[in-house]
Each structure stands twice: as C-alpha cells, then as structure tokens.
Design a protein around this motif. Sequence first.
Motif, short mmCIF file in Angstrom:
data_model
loop_
_atom_site.label_atom_id
_atom_site.label_comp_id
_atom_site.label_asym_id
_atom_site.label_seq_id
_atom_site.Cartn_x
_atom_site.Cartn_y
_atom_site.Cartn_z
N ASP A 124 0.82 -1.21 0.00
CA ASP A 124 0.00 0.00 0.00
C ASP A 124 0.86 1.26 0.00
O ASP A 124 2.01 1.25 0.47
CB ASP A 124 -0.90 0.01 1.24
CG ASP A 124 -1.80 -1.21 1.30
OD1 ASP A 124 -2.05 -1.81 0.24
OD2 ASP A 124 -2.24 -1.56 2.41
N SER A 162 -1.55 -3.85 9.32
CA SER A 162 -2.62 -4.33 8.47
C SER A 162 -3.44 -5.37 9.21
O SER A 162 -2.95 -6.07 10.10
CB SER A 162 -2.04 -4.94 7.18
OG SER A 162 -1.18 -6.02 7.47
N GLU A 169 -7.55 1.22 6.05
CA GLU A 169 -6.99 1.65 4.78
C GLU A 169 -5.99 0.64 4.19
O GLU A 169 -5.69 0.69 3.00
CB GLU A 169 -6.29 3.00 4.96
CG GLU A 169 -7.24 4.14 5.27
CD GLU A 169 -6.51 5.46 5.50
OE1 GLU A 169 -5.27 5.46 5.45
OE2 GLU A 169 -7.20 6.46 5.75
N GLN A 170 -5.48 -0.28 5.00
CA GLN A 170 -4.47 -1.21 4.51
C GLN A 170 -5.09 -2.51 4.01
O GLN A 170 -6.09 -2.99 4.55
CB GLN A 170 -3.46 -1.55 5.62
CG GLN A 170 -2.65 -0.37 6.11
CD GLN A 170 -1.60 -0.80 7.12
OE1 GLN A 170 -0.66 -1.53 6.80
NE2 GLN A 170 -1.76 -0.35 8.35
N THR A 171 -4.46 -3.08 2.99
CA THR A 171 -4.85 -4.40 2.53
C THR A 171 -4.41 -5.43 3.57
O THR A 171 -3.50 -5.17 4.37
CB THR A 171 -4.23 -4.70 1.17
OG1 THR A 171 -2.82 -4.44 1.21
CG2 THR A 171 -4.85 -3.82 0.08
N ASN A 174 -0.53 -6.24 3.99
CA ASN A 174 0.48 -5.18 3.82
C ASN A 174 1.54 -5.31 4.92
O ASN A 174 1.21 -5.46 6.10
CB ASN A 174 -0.20 -3.81 3.91
CG ASN A 174 0.76 -2.68 3.59
OD1 ASN A 174 1.49 -2.73 2.61
ND2 ASN A 174 0.75 -1.65 4.41
#
Length: 296
Positions: A124, A162, A169-171, A174
């Motif tokens: 990300d 993450s 907001e993070q996959t 990440n």
Amino acid sequence: MKEDFVSTAPIQTLLDKASGLTETGGDPRLKAIMRDLIEAAMTVIVRHDVNESELWQAVSFLQDGVGEFGLLMPGIGLEHFMDLLMDARDAEQGRGGGTPRTIEGPLYVEGAPLVEGDVTLTDDPDDTDTLYMTGEIKGPDGEPVSGATLHVWHADSRGFYSHFDPTREQTPFNNRRRIKLGADGAYSFRSKAPNGYSVPPGGATDRLMQALGRHGNRPAHVHFFIEAPGYRTLTTQINFGDDPFAADDFAFGTREGLLPVPNRQGDSVFIAFDFTLEKARDADEQAFSARSRATA
C-alpha cells in the motif's frame, strides 16, 4: 486480616471444591493449576485488604478490556517473564546461545503470502523512508540453515498494522510475508519503514498504564518467526536502536542483541542482521506455540 486466613480449613475446602479436586472427572494438571491460581488471588485480596467494590471494579476492567488482553500481557510483563523463564529452563539443561527470543505480541496474522527472492513487503502507499533488511539464517556452528521460512511483519509509518488498522486503509497482508529461503540461508527484503506507536488511546491498556504511572509506547521494530527443518522455531523481533523508546519499551520486548542501529542514508534505512537458530530436540520445538492467532 492476616494472610493465614486463606490457610484455614473452610477456605482450603472451598479451594478443593472450586478447582474440581473433589471430583473424579476432569484434567488433574488443570485442577492443580487452577487451585494455585485461585489461592494466589485470594492471598492478594487478603494481603492488600481489597474490598468488594475494588474487586468488582477489577472484574469490570477485565471484561471491558477483553479485546486488549494481547496488549495487557506484554504491558504487565507476563509475556517477557515467559521469555526469561524459558531462558532459565534452557540454562538448566545446558542450552543457550543463538538469537535471543522475545515477545510475539498480539498482531501476527496467519496465511501471509509465501514468496522467494528479494522480497517487497509493502503493498500500500506510504510516504516514508524505505527499509532494506538483509542477513543470513545460521545454525549453532555457523552453518547456513537450508530450507528456512522467515515470517516477517511490522507496522506502517503511522504505527498501524494491516488487518488491525483502525482506519481500514491497509490491505490484509500489507507489510506481512513468509519468505522461503534457499540452501544458503540468506534473506533480503524491502518495505516502507515502520514507526513506533502507542497503545490505543483510552483503551484498557492505556488506562492501566496511566494508573501505574507508565507510558504505553513501543519503539520502531520488526517481528520475526523463523522455522526450519531440524531447528528450534524462533520467535523474536528487532527494535531500531536509534528509536527514543528503544531502551524503554512498554512491552519489555527490547533485549540485548536485538537492537541494531539502522544505517540511514537520505530516504533509505539499511539494517543487516543475522539470526542464529538452535537445534531442535523434538518435533514440538519445531512448532509454534499453541497461541490463538488472527486470520485474514
């Protein structure tokens, strides 16, 4: 009231019944452990003259903080205590050496992508320095460890992990990878450098630390599991030696030998760090602890 109140016949009878010692079924080892735990709690209540309101306030705190038990364990030193206890048990058996173990923490996620070669952890966007970390996995005699898997995970530049990121907001993976290493035991990865962080403001751990007059800060760090056939699985982490909280980690994760000072050049951060594994004596030592871990 004196502590010997706990040793009186009615209390001892209560302990036997509460722990199941008077029943034929159940696990004898668990019964013995539960009896000692309950007796220890009773002794603390008497020793410190804990009143009814204080007891139930403590119960409420534990109920409210159930989601943060993974943070409370290192924060009150119990997770570090287990490292010290395992070190002492090793010493009694004439074992020692290798890279120091240290706390796992509560933020590992199972099933990270399995990759090989020169690996990038960060998926990300993150406008911060780039971390380059390299080294080797060695055995007790300096031999390269073949077929090792290096599990790596760390926070982003905001101190968020993450899967646990409050901003979402993070996959999921990440800054998380499992790196399959070759016969030479060498590893290399890059990522967006982590920063230190504090426990969640206003949460159970934060409230307890404030009540104890302590802070809840951790230095910038990177977590590792290392597993390899024939070697004892290692749980450890490195703290950045130039972080202001490197010597004052609220989670007691800092240990001698795990404090490399990064080589900072412009917007790049370089860390060279070798790991030394110990030989496993049985299959259990090649496995992870039976801890509940998150899945994505």
